[in-house]
Each structure stands twice: as structure tokens, then as C-alpha cells.
Design an enzyme around this catalytic site. Structure first.
Site, PDB file in Angstrom:
ATOM      1  NE  ARG A 111     -68.690  34.546 -33.054  1.00  0.00           N
ATOM      2  CZ  ARG A 111     -68.979  35.438 -31.783  1.00  0.00           C
ATOM      3  NH1 ARG A 111     -67.851  35.800 -31.120  1.00  0.00           N
ATOM      4  NH2 ARG A 111     -69.929  36.525 -31.300  1.00  0.00           N
ATOM      5  CG  ASP A 154     -57.855  39.873 -22.774  1.00  0.00           C
ATOM      6  OD1 ASP A 154     -58.733  39.769 -22.798  1.00  0.00           O
ATOM      7  OD2 ASP A 154     -57.799  38.277 -23.864  1.00  0.00           O
TER       8      ASP A 154
END
Lengths: 281, 684
Positions: free
Chosen positions: A41, A151
Site C-alpha cells: 500500500r 474518523d
């Protein structure tokens, strides 16, 4: 980018150094066997930043003046934001049928009100689900209800604010709710304005005390399937934060596979008809 | 807490009270206390049982604890306690073995549980008694012994286990076969072949074929890929991969031929295994499909690219198809979603010359204009790699497509620039003509600088030096970056030194990096002044850490001793970024006079500086330097300890060796242990 000849290798030492920085930034922890996930990633970031090795990348994360932006980029790449409306229905039943009536019955100066925090809300499905359940209960006026979702990822917060969801988000949603609380929109269904008005979203890192300080005291915290990505120390910090933010008698609802064992003794276990939840004494 | 009080609390109805009572059991070693703990191992609550097990295994005299636990194995009325006792005996470990072997012989308590405990402990002393138990009259005992021998991991158990395959009962044969598989033991095909016909044994027998190393078993293994039982299919997958890994290249080619010729049902079985919950199985199945090279399985392999746990092996499998994959993949691409398209484009260059087929390159060229940035960038990267490795087909399509893509957003333009640079290294005239016709101005100018930098031709210096004077800081920075790859000459050094006075931080840092990369010795005084910042009397006023860090690193790369005063001055700077680079460079260039500075570096607040100091001291021959690095072996941070161990690898003195050995005794971190072991091995 696929692994193989196109990719820069990542040594175990580089992985651990970078993994520890990610952990210190946001609490997310990658065990050694997940090195391949971090490697794949983050590999595209080397080219994007014109860096040659992961040692250079580690240095960038340590010292570059623009490193905060890079940490945010990492969060976008490594976080799992899979969620949907009405997830873990038995727990939501407990919230609607047992917790909400109990809170509504409490005598409060200034009248009945409710504050809920959806901690680690991802794209907002949980926060809106809570709002719908509160409306369904009929126990509170919408103006008396404040639901906060946080978040760490900017990208998912944008989705949450927009409130438009594709079919996959409704895999557990009753058609009745879909008709009543959503309207068709390009790309799926949008949460109706009266529901969106009850919910506020903010970019807060769960282990950043300064960020969490921006939230008020709350009656209920939903933090489901978030702590599983943290290491023990970060879990303890997050749970300590939850404790400080809950009113006395406030509820903490974790995911079905999560518990406070070895994390905190400050909560009591509360046996409801539909679920076991934690309560601040 | 008194024992009576504990005893009463352990009778409480409240689980929490019973759990808390265990903390009150005195750890003074009184036998009565041990009995209470063993008793609590049978509690109805798993939390209480777990706590009791943990306390029994921490008992100060392990043999005494083992004796108490063995007695509990005879407890028929409380299964939970018996199971907890097996678990606890496993944790007590080696001290329990003699007592367990006695118990196995005497047979007062459950011999099966004794065997289970021996299996958990895994001590070699149990091999003989357990092998003998394989011939016991009790079938359950035989099976337990076989299972335990599998857990023991000792190859001397193989003959006894192999003999047990001839036992009359299926239970023992299955346990023996599974134990042999666990040990990776090679059982001849002629022994395994009859077992394949036993439904109960088929899965384990197929797995065993993977260790048998016998190509004669291939028809059985291929046929099992289409077995009705999922367990058998999966065992065949595992076995074929294991066999492929252990045999010669001729035999592995034979396996691949068998797979290529496999019936459709076998390939369907492999494709079904791609959906297994087990990552290892998914990977094995993908590898087998790669060896099979059958075009009809490509769509299934494509889907596997989505899974991070199998992406690499799926890509390898598709690459193994070679040119056979080119056409089917080209046909598949339009049907795929953007993410998957991007993944396919990324792997195309690995098909070698087949990737340079005109139709495929046209597809990639068109894809650089894809609405989605991921596939567009991936297509650009692919064209670059193909162009660099084997050359692009004739015609303007691909290069023109990449040139167009320079005008798109970030990642697509970056990928296109890198691709044009890579192509330019092979087909310079084609790329250069396009760049020269456009000039370095405008929004795509910085990308064109990158292209010229990657082409690496000295004749482009003039164009880039012009860009270094442009009004756009982005272009000036790109020009400085590009010049770093074109070789040095006085005019370039002069321009880059002057660029150290640029008003933009990024341009100054890029100029410093370029000077370092070019090894421009003439720039050393200017770089030293920049590195020292405003603290340096008469020096430059640059206080920006990125610029100073770049200048420092450049000084180290140039390797001019004139840089030493600047490096020494910055080695103790409070800024870890600067100090760590200065210390690293002192390690390369410094002299014995620098040791005090390096010692000070070991006390820096920033661990990167500490590591750099340890590595630098490791290059010094003095006893004090080595002693300081030895001390760093005890640093609280694992990465510092590892750096210290690596730094000591070249030391040959007894004191360093002793320090490494002493640290190895107590070191818990695996990476540090590896570094210490390697350091010790390097010096014999």
C-alpha cells in the site's frame, strides 16, 4: 503496483520503523505478518515523493516539514473502512429498546436530550443508523439529539458528509427504512436532510487527546470494529478517552468480537436482554 | 490472604470473587496452596481456570507443580480440570517430562492425557516411549501416541510411524499419516497408493504424496484436483506444490506438463480453490494455474489480483503464461473495472517481447487517456517499461499518448514523464524531438525536465540551465533535479551553486542535492556555508532544515575533507535530521579526531542520530569507540541495538565478541538477535 521487478523492497527493519511511526500517529498497528500489506500500500508513495528506498521514506516521515500530509496519505491507504447501515442488528436493538428508554427516563436539568458519539465512523453509516433509530424510537425530539461521528480519514469523512451510498451499504437495511429515511440520488441513495441535520462529522484521531477534547460529554459511544486495528497501548488510551467522555451511567458499545478485558476495569458489564454492553458507573 | 479465606472465596457464586481470590493464594510454595490452585483449574468459569493455570505454571518448584497436575489427569469427574492440567503441563515443560514418562509406564492416571501432555511439551526423551505406545492394545492410545509424535517434530519417530500405517484400525493409520505429514516425512508411493482408496485416509494420503518425491504419483494427484471432496482437492493442490518445490527441474517441468494437459474438471477444481478461506491454499492454487498455462483460467486469476494476500502469486502465474496471455488479457481489459485494469496493465511489461505487440501497445496508449487516473497511470508505467526493455513498436501512438498524458493530473503526468524518460534512454531522438518542439515552458515544463533528466544526455544541459532561471519555482526545482543526472561541468556547478540563493526552499534543496549527486568539489565551501546556517559566522543565512540537510548530505557525497569542520559542528546539532546526516558523513570522511563528537552523538535525543553515531563509531579502530558501541547494545530502542550490533560486525576484538554474546543471552527482539548472530558469524 504489483510486486516483483517493479517494486522497491522493504526490509523487516524498515517495516518496523515505519509501522511504529504509523502506530504512534494513529494507533493502528500492523503485526509482522502484515508487512506485505504495508509494503504494497505504501510502495506507490516512493515514486510520488521521488524517494528511492523505504529508509528514505522513513526519514521523510521523521523529518520532512510536510510529513503531516504524508501521515494523512498513509491513513487513507492503510485503513479499512468497510461498513454498512444497521450492522450488528442485535446490538442496535439493545440500543433502541433498552438504552434509549433508560436515558430518556433520566431526569435532566434543561429537559430530555441525547448525545451519541460514533467513534471511528468511517463513511458515516453507523452515525446515520443511530440517528434513524433515535427517530424511530420517538423518545427524543430531533433538536434534542446530537450525534457526532469522527474518523481520521479525510476521504471517508467527505463521503459521510455527502451522505450518498451505494447498494452495498444497504445489505442489512429494511426496505421500510430505505423508503422513509433515504431518497434516490446519482450514485445510490442519499440520507434525508432531517437525518443529516442530527449528525456532525469531524476529523479526529482517537488517540489524540487535543482532538478528542473538541467533543462534548456523551451518553453513548459506539466504537465497533475499530479497536481491533490498534495495539494494546493505543486501545487503552482510546478506552481511557471514552471513559472521560462518557457521562456517569453512559454506555460504551463495542464490536461483537471486542471486549475491555485487559484494557480497563473502569467500566461495568451491563447485561441487557439483547446484548452485553459496558457502562460507566 | 489466609488459605482458609481463599478456600471460602473460591466457593463463592460470584465469578469475580473467585477470580480475585486466586491473587490471594500465597506464593510461598506451601503444598496446600498448590492443591487449591489445581482445584481451581476445574472452576466453571474459563477466566478462573485460566488464572489458576497461569499461577500453577509459575509455581516455584516446577516438578512439584507437575506432580500435582499429573494427579489431576486422573480426575474423571471434572473434564475441564483434566484439560486445564494438560495445558498446564505443556507450560511447565521439560521438568514435567520424567514424571510424565513414569506415569505413562505406571498407568494409574489417563495414559492418553499423559501422551497428550508429552506431545504438547515436545521433548525428545518421549520419542521412544511414544513409539512403543504405537503398538499398544488400545487404539485410542495408539492414535494419541501418533499424534503426539507428530507434534514432537523428531524425525527419529518416522520408522515407527511408517510401521503404524500397516495397523489394522483406520484411526491409528490416519493419526500416523497425519503425523508423518507434519514431520514432512517421505513415504514411498507404493505404500501410499492403497491408502488413496480409503475415503477416511484419502486427504492425508494425498498430502503425503507431496513429500514422496515420486513423479509416478502425478496421475493420482491431478485426478484428485477434480475430487468431489473439497478436502481431497485442497490436499492435492498442496501436495502438487510441495512436490514441485522438492524435485529436479526436469520433474517440475513434467508436473507443469501434466497440469497443462489436465482435464477441465481438474482446472475447475483449481479455480474453485482460489476462493478458499486459506491464503496459503489460494496462493498454491494460483501457482498451479500458472504452471498449467491454460487461457480459460485467466479470468479467475485476474480476479485474484484484487486480493493483497495473493496478488503477487497471481501476477507471477499470469506472467508464466508468456505470450499466450497477451491476447486473452487484451480481450479481457475492456470488461474489467478500473482497479483491475490498472493491475493488468502493471503486469503486461513482464510478458517480455509479447508485451511489445502493436495491438497491446495501442491499447495501453489509449488507456493513458482513461477517465480513471489509476489505469491511466498504470498504462503509462507499462509503456515506459516496455519501451525501456524491448522497445515500442513503430508508429507515433504510444509516445504521443504519453506526451498528451503529461497534461493530466498528478499521478498520470508523473507516470507519463517517467515513462517518456525510460523510453528516451533507448529512443532518444523520438522523445527529444517532441520535447524540443514544445520547449520547457508551460504547465508540463516540470515533467519535461524530468524526461530530459531520465534521458541523461549532456546536450540537454543548456535547455535545463535556461529552465533554472525561469520565473516558476516548480520548473526551477525540476530543472535542478534533472541536471543532477546529466554529469558535471563548470557551468552547471556555477548555476547550481547560485541556485543555493534561490528564494524557494525546494529549489535550494534540489540544487544542494544535485551538487552532491554530481560530486561537485568546487561547491563544497558553498554547501558547507549553507549547511552551517546562520550560526556560522560569515556563512549563508539559510536556516531551513531541509536545505541544510540536503547540503550536508551533498558534502558527504562529494567527500571533500574541507567539509569536515561543518560536519563536526552539526554532528551535535539539536535537530536530529541534521545531526544524523552529519554523523553519518563523519563516519565516511572523518578522522580519529572526530571520536569525541561521535561519542556525544550516542547521547543525542534523536534515535536516528544515535544510530548514525553507533555506525560511525563502528568504523573506528579504537578501544574506546568499540566500548561505546558495545554499550549501545543495551539501548532501550531495538533499532539502536540492531545498529550497534551491525556496527560491531567488523570488530575482531574479544571484548566486542563477549559483549555481543552477552547481549544475545538476554535479547528478546528477533531482528536484533539476527544482527548479533550475523555479527558473531562474520568474525568466525
Amino acid at each position: 503496483m504489483l510486486p516483483g521487478e517493479l517494486e522497491v523492497p522493504m526490509s523487516m527493519e524498515e517495516f518496523r520503523l515505519i509501522r511504529d511511526l504509523i502506530n504512534a500517529y494513529c494507533g493502528i498497528f500492523f503485526a509482522d505478518d502484515l508487512k506485505f500489506v504495508v509494503h504494497r500500500r505504501l510502495a506507490p508513495r516512493l515514486a510520488a515523493l521521488c524517494l528511492e528506498t523505504f529508509a528514505d521514506y522513513h526519514r521523510h516521515l521523521r523529518y520532512d516539514p510536510g510529513r503531516r500530509a504524508e501521515y494523512e496519505e498513509i491513513v487513507e491507504r492503510v485503513t479499512t473502512n468497510e461498513t454498512y447501515f444497521f450492522r450488528e442488528a442485535y446490538q442496535l436493538d439493545a440500543f433502541r429498546d433498552e438504552i434509549l428508554p433508560e436515558i430518556a427516563a433520566r431526569p435532566r436539568p434543561g429537559g430530555r436530550r441525547l448525545t451519541v458519539w460514533s467513534a471511528g465512523c468511517a463513511s458515516g453509516e453507523e452515525a446515520y443508523t443511530v440517528a434513524i433509530l433515535v427517530l424511530e424510537s420517538g423518545l427524543f425530539q430531533p433538536a434534542q439529539v446530537h450525534i457526532f461521528g469522527n474518523d481520521i480519514s479525510r476521504r471517508v469523512l467527505q463521503l459521510a458528509r455527502k451522505g450518498i451510498y451505494g447498494r452495498a451499504s444497504f445489505r442489512q437495511t429494511d426496505e421500510r427504512y430505505l423508503r422513509r429515511y433515504f431518497r434516490e440520488a446519482p450514485g445510490g441513495y442519499q440520507v434525508r436532510d432531517e437525518v443529516r441535520a442530527m449528525v456532525s462529522f469531524g476529523q479526529i484521531n482517537l488517540i489524540d487527546l487535543d482532538g478528542v477534547a473538541l467533543l462534548p460529554e456523551v451518553d453513548v459511544i459506539f466504537c465497533r470494529n475499530v479497536l481491533i486495528y490498534f495495539d494494546a497501548e493505543s486501545r487503552k488510551r482510546a478506552v481511557g478517552t471514552f471513559h472521560s467522555k462518557l457521562v456517569h451511567g453512559g454506555y460504551l458499545l463495542l464490536g461483537h468480537s471486542e471486549s475491555l478485558m485487559n484494557l480497563s476495569t473502569a467500566f461495568e458489564l451491563c447485561h441487557l436482554k439483547n446484548d452485553l454492553v459496558y457502562r460507566k458507573p | 490472604m489466609e488459605l482458609d479465606e481463599v478456600r471460602r472465596a473460591l466457593q463463592s457464586d460470584d465469578e469475580e470473587a473467585r477470580h480475585a481470590a486466586l491473587a490471594g493464594v500465597p506464593a510461598d510454595g506451601a503444598l496446600e496452596a498448590l492443591q487449591l490452585l489445581v482445584e481451581a483449574m476445574g472452576d466453571e468459569s474459563w477466566r478462573v481456570r485460566k488464572e489458576a493455570v497461569s499461577r500453577v505454571t509459575a509455581w516455584p518448584r516446577p516438578e512439584e507443580a507437575a506432580a500435582g497436575l499429573i494427579v489431576a489427569l486422573g480426575e474423571d469427574s471434572n473434564i475441564a480440570r483434566r484439560n486445564a492440567a494438560v495445558e498446564a503441563l505443556g507450560l511447565v515443560g521439560r521438568p514435567a517430562v520424567p514424571l510424565l514418562l513414569d506415569a505413562l509406564q505406571v498407568g494409574v492416571v489417563s495414559r492418553k492425557l499423559v501422551i497428550d501432555a508429552l506431545g504438547v511439551i515436545g521433548d525428545a526423551r518421549a520419542v521412544g516411549p511414544l513409539s512403543a505406545a504405537l503398538r499398544d492394545a488400545d487404539a485410542n492410545l495408539r492414535a494419541a501416541a501418533a499424534e503426539a509424535l507428530g507434534h514432537l517434530g523428531r524425525r527419529e519417530a518416522v520408522p515407527a510411524l511408517q510401521a503404524a500405517l500397516a495397523a489394522g484400525d483406520l484411526l491409528t493409520r490416519l493419526a500416523a499419516l497425519e503425523a508423518l505429514n507434519r514431520l514432512g516425512a517421505s513415504v514411498p508411493y507404493h505404500i501410499l497408493a492403497p491408502l488413496l482408496g480409503e475415503p477416511v485416509l484419502r486427504r492425508a494420503a494425498l498430502e503425503a504424496l507431496g513429500f514422496a518425491g515420486d513423479a509416478g504419483a502425478l496421475p493420482d494427484m491431478i485426478a484428485a484436483l477434480a475430487d468431489r471432496s473439497r478436502g481431497a482437492r485442497e490436499a492435492a493442490v498442496t501436495a502438487l506444490q510441495a512436490l514441485h518445490a522438492m524435485v529436479s527441474s526436469e520433474v517440475s517441468a513434467l508436473i507443469e506438463d501434466h497440469l497443462h494437459a489436465a482435464p477441465a474438471a481438474a482446472l475447475d477444481g483449481l479455480c474453485a480453490t482460489l476462493a478458499s478461506d486459506s491464503r496459503a491454499l489460494r496462493r498454491s492454487a494460483a501457482a498451479l494455474l500458472g504452471w498449467a498455462r491454460r487461457a480459460e483460467t485467466l479470468p479467475a486469476l485476474c480476479q485474484l489480483l484484487r486480493d493483497e494476500g495473493t496478488q503477487d502469486v497471481a501476477a507471477d502465474a499470469m506472467v508464466a503464461f508468456g505470450e499466450r496471455a497477451a491476447e486473452p488479457l487484451q480481450a479481457l481489459c475492456p470488461e474489467l473495472d478500473p482497479d483491475l485494469r490498472a493491475l493488468i496493465f502493471e503486469l503486461l511489461p513482464r510478458l517480455g517481447t509479447a508485451a511489445a505487440a502493436p495491438q497491446l501497445c495501442e491499447l495501453l496508449a489509449r488507456a493513458t487517456a482513461d477517465d480513471e487516473p489509476e489505469p491511466a497511470a498504470a498504462a503509462a508505467r507499462a509503456l515506459g517499461l516496455i519501451g525501456q526493455a524491448v522497445g515500442l513498436p513503430r508508429g507515433p501512438g504510444p509516445v504521443a499518448g504519453l506526451f498528451q498524458a503529461l497534461g493530466r493530473e498528478g499521478q498520470v503526468a508523473s507516470a507519463a514523464a517517467a515513462a517518456l524518460g525510460a523510453i528516451g534512454a533507448r529512443a532518444y531522438d523520438e522523445v527529444h524531438t517532441l520535447v524540443a518542439a514544445h520547449g520547457l515552458g508551460g504547465p508540463i515544463g516540470p515533467y519535461l525536465c524530468r524526461v530530459l533528466g531520465a534521458c541523461g544526455r549532456a546536450e540537454d544541459r543548456r535547455l535545463l540551465l535556461g529552465a533554472l532561471r525561469d520565473e516558476s519555482a516548480v520548473l526551477r526545482r525540476a530543472a535542478a533535479d534533472a541536471l543532477s543526472g546529466l554529469g558535471g561541468e563548470p557551468a552547471v556547478t556555477e548555476a547550481l551553486v547560485f541556485a543555493l540563493s534561490d528564494e524557494s526552499i525546494s529549489v535550494r534543496a534540489a540544487a544542494a542535492r544535485a551538487l552532491g549527486a554530481l560530486g561537485a568539489a568546487a561547491a563544497a565551501p558553498a554547501l558547507a556555508a549553507v549547511a552551517l546556517g546562520s550560526s556560522h559566522e560569515g556563512g549563508d543565512r539559510d536556516d531551513e532544515p531541509p536545505v541544510r540537510a540536503a547540503a550536508l548530505r551533498a558534502l558527504g557525497l562529494i567527500g571533500d575533507p574541507a567539509a569536515l569542520p561543518a560536519l563536526r559542528a552539526l554532528a551535535t546539532n539539536a535537530d536530529g535530521a541534521l545531526a544524523s546526516i552529519a554523523l553519518e558523513m563523519l563516519g565516511r570522511l572523518g578522522t580519529a579526531d572526530d571520536e569525541p563528537v561521535l561519542h556525544a552523538g550516542l547521547r543525542h535525543d534523536d534515535t536516528e542520530a544515535v544510530k548514525a553515531a553507533a555506525r560511525a563509531l563502528g568504523t573506528r579502530a579504537s578501544a574506546t569507540a568499540r566500548a561505546a558501541v558495545c554499550e549501545a547494545l543495551g539501548h532501550p530502542r531495538w533499532d539502536v541495538r540492531r545498529a550497534a550490533a551491525e556496527a560491531l560486525a567488523s570488530s575482531t576484538d574479544a571484548a566486542s565478541r563477549a559483549a555481543l554474546r552477552a547481549r544475545l543471552e538476554v535479547e528478546a527482539d528477533e531482528l536484533v538477535r539476527q544482527a548479533i548472530t550475523q555479527a558473531l558469524a562474520q568474525r568466525g
